[in-house]
Write a protein that holds these residues in place. Structure first.
Motif, PDB file in Angstrom:
ATOM      1  N   ILE A 236       0.810  -1.123   0.005  1.00  0.00           N
ATOM      2  CA  ILE A 236       0.084  -0.124  -0.117  1.00  0.00           C
ATOM      3  C   ILE A 236       0.940   1.330   0.099  1.00  0.00           C
ATOM      4  CG2 ILE A 236      -1.618   1.321   1.295  1.00  0.00           C
ATOM      5  CD1 ILE A 236      -2.759  -1.469   2.595  1.00  0.00           C
ATOM      6  N   THR A 237       0.580   2.241  -0.930  1.00  0.00           N
ATOM      7  CA  THR A 237       1.367   3.413  -0.825  1.00  0.00           C
ATOM      8  C   THR A 237       0.775   4.363  -0.112  1.00  0.00           C
ATOM      9  OG1 THR A 237       2.118   3.104  -2.929  1.00  0.00           O
ATOM     10  CG2 THR A 237       2.548   5.157  -2.324  1.00  0.00           C
ATOM     11  N   THR A 238       1.396   4.974   0.918  1.00  0.00           N
ATOM     12  CA  THR A 238       0.895   6.209   1.799  1.00  0.00           C
ATOM     13  C   THR A 238       0.729   7.323   1.093  1.00  0.00           C
ATOM     14  OG1 THR A 238       2.826   6.583   2.672  1.00  0.00           O
ATOM     15  CG2 THR A 238       1.707   5.053   3.780  1.00  0.00           C
ATOM     16  N   ALA A 239       0.276   8.478   1.645  1.00  0.00           N
ATOM     17  CA  ALA A 239      -0.098   9.708   0.964  1.00  0.00           C
ATOM     18  C   ALA A 239       1.461  10.311   0.846  1.00  0.00           C
ATOM     19  CB  ALA A 239      -0.772  10.634   1.873  1.00  0.00           C
ATOM     20  N   GLY A 240       2.306   9.968   1.738  1.00  0.00           N
ATOM     21  CA  GLY A 240       3.657  10.481   1.559  1.00  0.00           C
ATOM     22  C   GLY A 240       4.467   9.752   0.637  1.00  0.00           C
ATOM     23  N   GLY A 241       4.134   8.837   0.012  1.00  0.00           N
ATOM     24  CA  GLY A 241       4.707   7.985  -0.920  1.00  0.00           C
ATOM     25  C   GLY A 241       5.572   6.985  -0.140  1.00  0.00           C
ATOM     26  N   LEU A 242       5.400   6.547   1.123  1.00  0.00           N
ATOM     27  CA  LEU A 242       5.792   5.363   1.522  1.00  0.00           C
ATOM     28  C   LEU A 242       5.165   4.141   1.077  1.00  0.00           C
ATOM     29  CD1 LEU A 242       8.092   4.433   3.680  1.00  0.00           C
ATOM     30  CD2 LEU A 242       6.272   4.877   5.297  1.00  0.00           C
TER      31      LEU A 242
END
Length: 74
Positions: A33-39
């Motif tokens: 899963i890609t978080t909002a911060g790109g992690l």
């Protein structure tokens, strides 16, 4: 149709806490899963979590197909 989430091999399961049921059990990394911060992270799921996720994907695909069919009829 949607592609089912692949269940990892038995060797991928280790003792840990499942994200979906909060129990200490054998878990394996779920989908990335890609978080909002790109992690990019993976969430640990038990076998029941993988089965539950696939059922939800299947239901969503059926609902989308029915909605598309209704739009074609109107």
């Amino acid at each position: 149709m949607t592609t089912p989430i692949a269940t990892p091999s038995p060797a991928a399961f280790v003792l840990g806490r499942c994200h979906c049921c909060q129990r200490p059990t054998l878990v394996a990394p779920g989908p990335v899963i890609t978080t909002a911060g790109g992690l990019r992270i993976t969430i640990p799921w038990c076998l029941a979590g993988f089965e539950r996720a696939n059922r939800m994907l299947h239901r969503a695909a059926l609902l989308a197909a029915r909605a598309a069919e209704r739009n074609l009829l109107t």
